[in-house]
Motif scaffolding. Structure first.
Motif, PDB file in Angstrom:
ATOM      1  N   LYS A  40       0.826  -1.214   0.000  1.00 45.97           N
ATOM      2  CA  LYS A  40       0.000   0.000   0.000  1.00 45.97           C
ATOM      3  C   LYS A  40       0.854   1.255   0.000  1.00 45.97           C
ATOM      4  CE  LYS A  40      -4.190  -1.769   2.246  1.00 45.97           C
ATOM      5  NZ  LYS A  40      -5.073  -1.633   3.439  1.00 45.97           N
ATOM      6  N   ASP A  41       1.938   1.224   0.779  1.00 47.56           N
ATOM      7  CA  ASP A  41       2.826   2.377   0.849  1.00 47.56           C
ATOM      8  C   ASP A  41       3.498   2.627  -0.494  1.00 47.56           C
ATOM      9  OD1 ASP A  41       4.564   4.274   2.709  1.00 47.56           O
ATOM     10  OD2 ASP A  41       5.960   3.185   1.423  1.00 47.56           O
ATOM     11  N   THR A  44       1.043   4.047  -2.980  1.00 47.51           N
ATOM     12  CA  THR A  44       0.786   5.460  -2.681  1.00 47.51           C
ATOM     13  C   THR A  44       1.925   6.335  -3.177  1.00 47.51           C
ATOM     14  OG1 THR A  44      -0.528   4.887  -0.734  1.00 47.51           O
ATOM     15  CG2 THR A  44       0.326   7.129  -0.841  1.00 47.51           C
ATOM     16  N   SER A  45       3.150   5.900  -2.954  1.00 42.92           N
ATOM     17  CA  SER A  45       4.303   6.685  -3.394  1.00 42.92           C
ATOM     18  C   SER A  45       4.318   6.838  -4.908  1.00 42.92           C
ATOM     19  CB  SER A  45       5.602   6.028  -2.915  1.00 42.92           C
ATOM     20  OG  SER A  45       5.713   6.076  -1.514  1.00 42.92           O
ATOM     21  N   SER A 119       6.092   8.877   4.276  1.00 44.97           N
ATOM     22  CA  SER A 119       6.171   7.420   4.315  1.00 44.97           C
ATOM     23  C   SER A 119       7.010   6.955   5.498  1.00 44.97           C
ATOM     24  CB  SER A 119       6.792   6.885   3.020  1.00 44.97           C
ATOM     25  OG  SER A 119       6.992   5.485   3.115  1.00 44.97           O
ATOM     26  N   ARG A 129       7.598   9.740  -4.182  1.00 46.84           N
ATOM     27  CA  ARG A 129       6.520  10.360  -3.397  1.00 46.84           C
ATOM     28  C   ARG A 129       6.745  11.872  -3.387  1.00 46.84           C
ATOM     29  NH1 ARG A 129       3.325   8.468   1.860  1.00 46.84           N
ATOM     30  NH2 ARG A 129       3.610   6.439   0.859  1.00 46.84           N
ATOM     31  N   THR A 236      -2.461   7.271   6.691  1.00 49.44           N
ATOM     32  CA  THR A 236      -3.396   7.177   5.571  1.00 49.44           C
ATOM     33  C   THR A 236      -2.626   6.870   4.295  1.00 49.44           C
ATOM     34  OG1 THR A 236      -5.108   8.321   4.280  1.00 49.44           O
ATOM     35  CG2 THR A 236      -3.283   9.657   5.084  1.00 49.44           C
ATOM     36  N   TYR A 237      -3.298   6.157   3.382  1.00 50.99           N
ATOM     37  CA  TYR A 237      -2.732   5.904   2.054  1.00 50.99           C
ATOM     38  C   TYR A 237      -3.533   6.633   0.973  1.00 50.99           C
ATOM     39  CZ  TYR A 237      -0.316   2.169   4.545  1.00 50.99           C
ATOM     40  OH  TYR A 237       0.462   1.460   5.440  1.00 50.99           O
ATOM     41  N   ASN A 238      -4.470   7.470   1.392  1.00 54.90           N
ATOM     42  CA  ASN A 238      -5.284   8.238   0.453  1.00 54.90           C
ATOM     43  C   ASN A 238      -4.427   9.345  -0.160  1.00 54.90           C
ATOM     44  OD1 ASN A 238      -6.985  10.289  -0.627  1.00 54.90           O
ATOM     45  ND2 ASN A 238      -8.703   9.504   0.556  1.00 54.90           N
ATOM     46  N   PRO A 239      -4.162   9.326  -1.470  1.00 55.48           N
ATOM     47  CA  PRO A 239      -3.269  10.311  -2.077  1.00 55.48           C
ATOM     48  C   PRO A 239      -3.705  11.754  -1.841  1.00 55.48           C
ATOM     49  CG  PRO A 239      -3.681   8.523  -3.601  1.00 55.48           C
ATOM     50  CD  PRO A 239      -4.617   8.322  -2.449  1.00 55.48           C
ATOM     51  N   VAL A 242      -2.768  12.622   1.677  1.00 59.62           N
ATOM     52  CA  VAL A 242      -1.308  12.729   1.770  1.00 59.62           C
ATOM     53  C   VAL A 242      -0.850  14.077   1.217  1.00 59.62           C
ATOM     54  CG1 VAL A 242       0.880  11.784   0.940  1.00 59.62           C
ATOM     55  CG2 VAL A 242      -0.931  10.238   1.678  1.00 59.62           C
TER      56      VAL A 242
END
Length: 291
Positions: A40-41, A44-45, A119, A129, A236-239, A242
């Motif tokens: 997930k990380d 997201t990046s 991250s 990211r 959170t992983y919501n772009p 972030v």
């Protein structure tokens, strides 16, 4: 206009190859103490990186207009030659240091840059990211344009600086021989920069060269194992969150502020700044009984 290659575009195959190679080595030879990878990380990046490409196209329109206007107004001209390109890279890296440092110590600028530090992992996808609000960066490079550097030459130098920094986002490379560690930004130095321990905070701002940190008192060598992320992680992983969470936090703090001085502090002081607690009046002395 100088005819210079698109360094980032040409580097994309290397980015992909090195990232896959790092993933394979992490899987085959894991380090239990390393932050490693999390799906997930990493997604997201990569998503933040792709989004930054889209938003950077929008921000470039006013930035290029300003740079072009300044370049037209200045009588100075720096030709793009084999010996001027290294000098321009050196000057750009110097200004990058101050831009990077400013984006750590001024909260409204930190709201942009915090994305890159959000991250809790540290691997080659972390390099991707990138923020979506990089409109705060351009003023730091105006001196180069005013000195006669063409905007296209500045774009080339900035891209080269960005590409260099890709490989320093890894735990798979230990310290390099001392001459390299003394002059260049390396994975060891950049791990310190991404760490959240108190002694590592706001250190090692260099892009290509670490000598600026040594000169201006912001260098710290890697000793203890870094703990990556923020002092208050966002979880959170919501772009979209972030990209915007620190702007939202600033807005909340400004709304809750009691004075204009505090509002200004919440925006322009450091990310951890707090207003001084109001002084309470000392209690009046109790009169001694007569007699």
């Amino acid at each position: 206009m100088p005819n210079l290659p698109d360094v980032v575009l040409w580097s994309i195959p290397a980015f992909v190859l090195l990232t896959v190679l790092e993933m394979v080595t992490v899987r085959l030879h894991p380090d239990e103490d390393a932050a490693g990878y999390e799906t997930k990380d990493a997604v997201t990046s990569v998503g933040m990186g792709l989004g930054s490409l889209v938003f950077d196209v929008l921000w470039k329109i006013p930035i290029v207009a300003i740079y072009t206007a300044v370049h037209e107004l200045t009588p100075a001209r720096v030709p793009v030659l084999w010996w001027t390109i290294p000098l321009m890279l050196l000057a750009q890296d110097f200004l990058y240091y101050w831009s990077h440092r400013g984006h750590h110590v001024i909260r409204i600028l930190w709201a942009c840059h915090v994305v890159h530090h959000s991250s809790r992992k540290f691997n080659l996808t972390t390099a991707l990211r990138q923020p979506w609000t990089s409109l705060t960066v351009w003023p730091f490079y105006l001196p180069l344009i005013a000195c006669g550097v063409h905007p296209a030459a500045l774009a080339f130098c900035s891209s080269a600086n960005l590409v260099y920094q890709f490989w320093v986002h890894t735990e798979r490379i230990d310290k390099l021989p001392r001459p390299f560690e003394y002059v260049l930004n390396t994975p060891s130095h950049h791990r310190v920069h991404h760490a959240s321990q108190g002694g590592y905070l706001d250190r090692n701002f260099g892009g290509i060269l670490i000598i600026w940190d040594r000169l201006f008192g912001s260098f710290t060598a890697e000793t203890e194992r870094p703990v990556f992320g923020l002092t208050k992680n966002i979880g959170t992983y919501n772009p979209l969150r972030v990209a915007t969470h620190e702007y939202a936090a600033i807005a909340r703090d400004v709304r809750a502020a009691r004075t204009w001085r505090e509002r200004a502090g919440r925006v322009f002081r450091g990310p951890g700044w707090q207003p001084a607690a109001p002084r309470t009046a000392a209690p009046a002395p109790v009169p001694e009984p007569a007699g």
